[in-house]
Design a protein around this motif. Structure first.
Motif, PDB file in Angstrom:
ATOM      1  N   MET A   1      -0.143   5.087   6.074  1.00 33.25           N
ATOM      2  CA  MET A   1       0.762   4.756   5.626  1.00 33.25           C
ATOM      3  C   MET A   1       1.418   3.426   6.498  1.00 33.25           C
ATOM      4  O   MET A   1       2.005   3.060   6.307  1.00 33.25           O
ATOM      5  CB  MET A   1       1.378   5.125   5.076  1.00 33.25           C
ATOM      6  N   SER A   2       2.052   3.922   7.652  1.00 31.78           N
ATOM      7  CA  SER A   2       2.296   3.296   9.152  1.00 31.78           C
ATOM      8  C   SER A   2       2.244   2.413   9.086  1.00 31.78           C
ATOM      9  O   SER A   2       2.581   0.728   9.150  1.00 31.78           O
ATOM     10  CB  SER A   2       3.089   4.072   9.335  1.00 31.78           C
TER      11      SER A   2
ATOM     12  N   GLN B   1      -0.202   0.144   6.705  1.00 35.57           N
ATOM     13  CA  GLN B   1      -0.039  -0.436   5.430  1.00 35.57           C
ATOM     14  C   GLN B   1       1.332  -0.937   5.884  1.00 35.57           C
ATOM     15  O   GLN B   1       1.428  -2.517   5.346  1.00 35.57           O
ATOM     16  CB  GLN B   1      -0.389   0.235   4.418  1.00 35.57           C
ATOM     17  N   ILE B   2       2.653  -0.206   6.177  1.00 39.11           N
ATOM     18  CA  ILE B   2       4.098  -0.707   6.056  1.00 39.11           C
ATOM     19  C   ILE B   2       3.856  -1.913   7.405  1.00 39.11           C
ATOM     20  O   ILE B   2       5.069  -2.838   7.099  1.00 39.11           O
ATOM     21  CB  ILE B   2       4.914   0.379   6.801  1.00 39.11           C
TER      22      ILE B   2
ATOM     23  N   VAL C   1       2.895  -5.598   5.615  1.00 33.12           N
ATOM     24  CA  VAL C   1       3.935  -5.469   4.607  1.00 33.12           C
ATOM     25  C   VAL C   1       4.369  -6.327   5.653  1.00 33.12           C
ATOM     26  O   VAL C   1       4.676  -7.521   5.241  1.00 33.12           O
ATOM     27  CB  VAL C   1       4.099  -4.537   3.945  1.00 33.12           C
TER      28      VAL C   1
END
Length: 332
Positions: free
Chosen positions: A1-2, A4-5, A8
């Motif tokens: 998740m980190s 992907q952030i 972004v």
């Protein structure tokens, strides 16, 4: 998740940094020749990158094949691209229109990706790219007639687009991958040499002494060159050519908004509608890509885990290490 952030945030920074190049190009070339601005944009950048590269020691691992490959790519990615973009702005084409013509390149990349790069573009991504293209077309319609540039001048941003597309395809097809630092150093150095030759030949090498010029060139070196190009190559290797080029759809409306606020360039309801369609098209491409990656991982990892449990050997331990690479290949 980190992770992907982080991607972004990198994508958002890329859009803002790339957009700033069009805006500052207009400011920098109002009273100074294009070649003068470009030369002194790249001289300190090339020197700074060369020093960092030497201190890092990465140059020791660079092969001649890598250097030759990046030299050719850099001639298109930086020299060809920035010369045509700056020439476009200098002859009077609005910043928004210049960025908008460049924004057509995602469709060209997508059309060429299959046969030339062996990349499968799913139907949902084609739909997203098509929606984004309609948005760009609407914004172009709202901006035409806002400059006194002759019709032939609109070939300049188109040539800039072709230059960057050529560089992207060459990079994706090259078997000689290089670290981002080495890539940027070679590109900036090659561009500086060519700009110096042209500037000296045309008498445009001597910079003005005012502080505004040096602040402008410093900003151009750090943001739309170092940051934007660094993020371009970094993202290209992590999210793929189709998704990255879809982000360029967002550069066009971002530049149009900034041009309207700073230079009074037209921004109508038609422009706003185009902005929304561009954003929707990019969102569709990103969602489709994310789903494709998740599906690829599940297809690859599922059978491996079953096989590992059934056989009782170490296949289950090995599959997680292989899965990300396989997933990336399947997602492409």
């Amino acid at each position: 998740m980190s992770k992907q952030i982080g991607i972004v945030f990198a994508a958002a920074a890329f859009v803002l940094a790339w957009s700033s190049g069009f805006i500052v190009a207009k400011i920098g070339t109002e009273d100074v020749p294009v070649l003068t601005v470009l030369l002194w944009r790249f001289v300190p950048l090339a020197l700074g990158l060369a020093i960092v590269l030497l201190l890092s020691g990465q140059w020791r691992n660079a092969s001649r094949a890598q250097l030759r490959s990046q030299l050719v790519i850099g001639l298109f990615a930086q020299f060809g691209y920035v010369v045509f973009v700056y020439a476009s702005v200098a002859v009077g084409i609005s910043t928004g229109t210049t960025a908008l013509i460049d924004a057509v390149q995602p469709l060209v990349i997508a059309a060429l990706a299959g046969p030339m790069l062996h990349v499968r573009v799913p139907g949902a991504q084609w739909l997203g790219l098509g929606i984004g293209a309609v948005g760009v077309f609407l914004i172009v319609q709202s901006q035409f007639g806002s400059s006194d540039a002759p019709p032939i001048a609109y070939a300049l941003p188109a040539l800039a687009m072709v230059s960057l597309i050529t560089a992207t395809i060459l990079e994706r097809r090259s078997p000689h991958r290089s670290p981002v630092l080495l890539t940027l150093t070679v590109h900036a150095t090659a561009t500086t040499v060519l700009l110096a030759v042209l500037a000296l030949a045309t008498g445009a090498a001597v910079p003005p002494g005012d502080a505004t010029f040096w602040l402008t060139t410093l900003f151009l070196a750090l943001v739309p060159t170092l940051s934007a190009y660094g993020l371009y190559w970094w993202l290209l290797r992590r999210i793929g050519v189709t998704v990255l080029n879809a982000l360029l759809f967002l550069v066009a409306p971002t530049t149009a908004v900034a041009g309207a606020l700073l230079f009074g360039e037209p921004f109508t309801l038609l422009t706003a509608g185009g902005f929304l369609l561009s954003a929707a098209g990019v969102a569709l491409v990103l969602v489709s890509d994310a789903r494709g990656r998740v599906g690829a991982r599940s297809r690859v990892s599922g059978p491996s885990r079953v096989s590992g449990r059934a056989s009782g050997d170490h296949a289950g331990d090995a599959s997680p290490r292989r899965a990300p690479d396989c997933a990336r290949q399947a997602a492409r």
